[in-house]
Write a protein that holds these residues in place. Structure first.
Motif, PDB file in Angstrom:
ATOM      1  N   SER A  88      23.991  -3.712 -18.112  1.00 28.77           N
ATOM      2  CA  SER A  88      24.591  -4.849 -17.420  1.00 28.77           C
ATOM      3  C   SER A  88      24.993  -4.492 -15.999  1.00 28.77           C
ATOM      4  N   GLY A  89      25.016  -3.214 -15.655  1.00 32.76           N
ATOM      5  CA  GLY A  89      25.519  -2.911 -14.324  1.00 32.76           C
ATOM      6  C   GLY A  89      25.041  -1.644 -13.655  1.00 32.76           C
ATOM      7  N   HIS A 124      18.442   0.193 -10.174  1.00 29.79           N
ATOM      8  CA  HIS A 124      18.839  -0.158 -11.541  1.00 29.79           C
ATOM      9  C   HIS A 124      18.040   0.639 -12.565  1.00 29.79           C
ATOM     10  N   ALA A 179      13.216  -1.888 -16.710  1.00 25.58           N
ATOM     11  CA  ALA A 179      14.672  -1.813 -16.585  1.00 25.58           C
ATOM     12  C   ALA A 179      15.170  -3.205 -16.307  1.00 25.58           C
ATOM     13  N   LEU A 180      16.067  -3.687 -17.145  1.00 26.35           N
ATOM     14  CA  LEU A 180      16.468  -5.070 -16.999  1.00 26.35           C
ATOM     15  C   LEU A 180      17.973  -5.251 -17.106  1.00 26.35           C
ATOM     16  N   CYS A 181      18.396  -6.463 -16.749  1.00 29.59           N
ATOM     17  CA  CYS A 181      19.817  -6.804 -16.728  1.00 29.59           C
ATOM     18  C   CYS A 181      19.977  -8.273 -17.087  1.00 29.59           C
ATOM     19  N   ALA A 182      20.955  -8.559 -17.930  1.00 28.40           N
ATOM     20  CA  ALA A 182      21.287  -9.947 -18.225  1.00 28.40           C
ATOM     21  C   ALA A 182      22.801 -10.099 -18.351  1.00 28.40           C
ATOM     22  N   TYR A 183      23.525  -9.335 -17.519  1.00 29.01           N
ATOM     23  CA  TYR A 183      24.993  -9.356 -17.542  1.00 29.01           C
ATOM     24  C   TYR A 183      25.494  -9.078 -18.954  1.00 29.01           C
ATOM     25  N   ALA A 243      18.897  -9.277 -24.326  1.00 28.46           N
ATOM     26  CA  ALA A 243      17.694  -9.374 -23.501  1.00 28.46           C
ATOM     27  C   ALA A 243      16.801  -8.152 -23.711  1.00 28.46           C
ATOM     28  N   LEU A 290      15.117  -8.443 -27.147  1.00 33.04           N
ATOM     29  CA  LEU A 290      14.040  -9.436 -27.074  1.00 33.04           C
ATOM     30  C   LEU A 290      12.808  -8.860 -26.369  1.00 33.04           C
ATOM     31  N   GLU A 291      13.018  -8.205 -25.248  1.00 30.28           N
ATOM     32  CA  GLU A 291      11.899  -7.629 -24.488  1.00 30.28           C
ATOM     33  C   GLU A 291      11.199  -6.561 -25.324  1.00 30.28           C
ATOM     34  N   TYR A 344      24.350 -13.471 -26.911  1.00 26.92           N
ATOM     35  CA  TYR A 344      23.238 -13.390 -25.956  1.00 26.92           C
ATOM     36  C   TYR A 344      23.686 -14.180 -24.731  1.00 26.92           C
ATOM     37  N   LEU A 345      22.958 -15.194 -24.314  1.00 23.89           N
ATOM     38  CA  LEU A 345      23.359 -15.941 -23.124  1.00 23.89           C
ATOM     39  C   LEU A 345      24.369 -17.023 -23.494  1.00 23.89           C
ATOM     40  N   ASP A 346      25.005 -17.630 -22.501  1.00 23.38           N
ATOM     41  CA  ASP A 346      25.891 -18.769 -22.763  1.00 23.38           C
ATOM     42  C   ASP A 346      25.103 -19.835 -23.516  1.00 23.38           C
ATOM     43  N   MET A 384      23.571 -19.665 -26.337  1.00 21.37           N
ATOM     44  CA  MET A 384      22.458 -19.210 -27.161  1.00 21.37           C
ATOM     45  C   MET A 384      22.778 -17.821 -27.711  1.00 21.37           C
TER      46      MET A 384
END
Lengths: 364, 269
Positions: B90-91, B121, B140-144, B150, B153-154, B255-257, B259
């Motif tokens: 996330s950061g 990142h 390398a990913l980010c979804a807060y 995320a 899922l990936e 997960y996300l807001d 969802m």
């Protein structure tokens, strides 16, 4: 892989807002690079700055995302009917069936850099207007896009330095292939900031002149900023011959978009890799002499340029390159070439060894 | 919102590191209720896998990612060099970010090249490549706060579509002040899963993920639930609890807001 259609696409960079302006600058073989007069940067360098990014704030309902990166993203989203195309897809498939896969390396770090200049002299605290989630955080670009376009499907930011917004195409197409979503907004946005300008400078990778990819006298990159987007979905029943498809990795290609940053080592390594696999008969160029290296946005910006090349039968020249390095045995274009194209490969390579090559083609 | 097509994979190996949780052995005992959670600061091992010059340059997040990644691949009996990898954070490196911003706010602005290299990142992915010789694709990913979801899922999408094993490493560490106030992650937490397209002798459970609007599951023990909601990578805890107890069932992960990620867990043995 099953091809996917880029049913809408757009790019905003120092060579223009939207595809018409971008294409015009490419046809005229002009560079958009200018001497750096950004913020308080005193480096002797040229940059690809997008004019007018700070002219207006974001719409009020998106104020929590306020930062240069998201303002540039917004500028990009409203060009070429892209936002409308995404909303039509959401209406057709359902908001939760349109995914968001965006790349960035900078996100809103500029705002943090500026906030560190305004720390409370006693407590050291950042100013009250500092926004971590909406600006600084790497995901803020995708969160902004979801909110702006009223989407509610899967979303992610991929941040692998300079391959970020090429890899989003790969992730999105897998998600569509797996049936998780029916369409995807892909793309990338990176904006000028002190970290990248002073950072690349510390690595002695920045040229003092406009960058000259594959030139015998190349001596570094020029940093640029850009916002580029595409809507990916399964091809419809009847496809226009000029529709652009993502074909994945193929065995034959009519042209290359070299990553071509303009550093001595990148262009050398890229030339050896490309000719080692594909020989040197396929012509190619880097567009970074025109746009600069837009880092996290490079993959998407150059994907859109490949789409324009396919649709307008134009191989764009490598601008700023005066003498191709004879040690690089690639077929490098220094002039525009008008020729029908069937396939184009685009390369994006990033820090940490993250590489991505995309193949695009015309439907007809 | 109805569930969509499931994405499935087999968990062949797990790595874990967190506050008072030294590895998956310790974590599994804790999550199975066999040992109490003794809170302590996360202890990060020096990355012996790196040459000494690189080892010196690594910060908390890189050490965290390497530690859990190596534990998962070792437990799976998998060759790390051959695995595609997904890094979800996330950061990134908050300490490094702080140092860079301090330098840029000063008169000199002399950024160290190492600090700049470590600011991307995907720095952990780069060091993973150096440590293991891996040349397979990494992301390398980010979804807060949704970064674990995320990442899962990936990773499962890659397993399903590419029919290849994938290493997922999800990791977060705290920011120093003045950033900490705005992003109060209390400590470092990392989890890694080796996910395979087919069952093997190493497989512990089959996971099938889909999207859901069911509410997220919490942890029964309040303290562990506090951990779950305070560090993004720890959103994985309800899933890890099933894996620790070798039970089958369904969990809804944050997960996300609006969802969540529904994960059906089927224990192999």
């Amino acid at each position: 892989m099953n091809p996917l259609a880029l049913t809408s696409f757009t790019a905003t960079s120092c060579i223009g807002r939207g595809v018409a302006a971008t294409l015009a600058t490419l046809r005229e073989r002009r560079t958009g690079l200018v001497p750096c007069a950004f913020e308080t940067v005193t480096l002797d360098t040229w940059v690809g700055e997008v004019a007018g990014v700070d002219d207006a704030p974001l719409p009020a309902r998106l104020h929590q995302f306020e930062c240069r990166n998201n303002r540039l993203a917004h500028l990009g989203l409203v060009q070429d009917g892209l936002a409308e195309a995404v909303k039509r897809a959401a209406a057709r498939y359902g908001r939760e069936r349109v995914g968001v896969f965006l790349g960035t390396s900078t996100s809103g770090i500029l705002e943090t850099e500026l906030a560190y200049r305004e720390r409370d002299p006693v407590s050291g605290a950042l100013p009250a207007h500092f926004r971590y989630r909406g600006a600084h955080n790497t995901f803020s670009l995708a969160a902004f896009a979801q909110q702006a376009l009223e989407l509610s499907g899967p979303a992610v930011v991929i941040s692998c330095a300079c391959s970020s917004s090429a890899k989003v195409f790969a992730s999105a197409r897998r998600a569509i292939e797996a049936g998780l979503i029916d369409a995807a907004l892909v793309g990338g946005v990176d904006s000028l900031c002190l970290t990248t300008l002073y950072g690349f400078h510390s690595l002695q990778l920045v040229s003092r002149t406009p960058c000259r990819p594959f030139d015998v006298a190349r001596d570094g990159i020029s940093i640029g900023e850009a916002a580029a987007f595409a809507l990916l979905e399964r091809p419809g029943e009847s496809l226009d011959a000029n529709a652009v498809l993502l074909l994945g990795v193929g065995e034959s290609s009519d042209a290359h978009n070299f990553h071509g940053t303009g550093t001595p080592s990148n262009d050398d390594a890229e030339a050896r890799a490309v000719t080692g696999v594909l020989g040197n008969s396929i012509p190619g160029s880097s567009t970074k002499g025109a746009t600069g290296h837009t880092l996290g946005a490079a993959g998407a910006l150059e994907a859109v340029i490949c789409a324009l090349a396919l649709q307008h039968a134009l191989m764009p020249a490598g601008v700023n390159t005066t003498e191709v390095d004879p040690a690089l045995s690639v077929h490098y274009l220094r002039d525009n070439r008008a020729t029908p194209l069937a396939r184009v490969m685009s390369n994006s390579f990033g820090f940490g060894g993250s590489n991505c090559s995309l193949i695009f083609g015309r439907a007809g | 919102m109805s569930a969509v097509a499931a994405l499935a994979g087999y968990v062949d190996g797990i790595g874990l590191l967190g506050p008072g949780i030294g590895d998956w052995t310790a974590g599994a005992r804790l999550l199975a209720g066999e040992a109490p959670w003794v809170r302590a600061s996360t202890v990060l091992p020096a990355p012996e896998c790196l040459p000494s010059a690189e080892r010196r340059r690594t910060g908390t997040v890189v050490r965290l990612a390497l530690a859990v990644g190596l534990e998962a691949t070792a437990r799976a009996g998998a060759d790390p060099a051959a695995l595609a990898a997904v890094f979800a954070s996330s950061g990134g490196d908050g300490q490094n970010c702080h140092e860079i911003c301090q330098v840029l706010a000063s008169a000199e602005r002399h950024l160290s090249p190492t600090r700049f290299h470590n600011s991307v990142h995907n720095a952990a992915a780069g060091y993973w490549g150096i440590a293991t010789g891996a040349t397979a694709a990494s992301n390398a990913l980010c979804a807060y706060d949704a970064s674990f979801g995320a990442g899962l899922l990936e990773a499962l999408t890659q397993v399903a579509v590419e029919r290849t094993s994938v290493l997922l490493i999800a990791y977060d560490a705290s920011y120093p002040e003045p950033l900490h106030l705005h992003r109060p992650i209390p400590d470092a937490f990392g989890v890694a899963l080796v996910l395979a397209p087919a069952a093997s002798a190493a497989s512990q459970a089959r996971l099938a993920a889909s999207l859901t609007d069911a509410p997220a599951d919490g942890m029964a023990e309040a303290a562990l639930d506090g951990l779950r909601v305070s560090i993004p990578a720890a959103r994985s805890l309800p899933l890890l609890a099933h894996l620790a107890r070798r039970t089958s069932g369904s969990v809804a992960l944050d997960y996300l807001d609006g969802m969540r990620l529904a994960v059906d867990v089927s224990a192999c043995r």
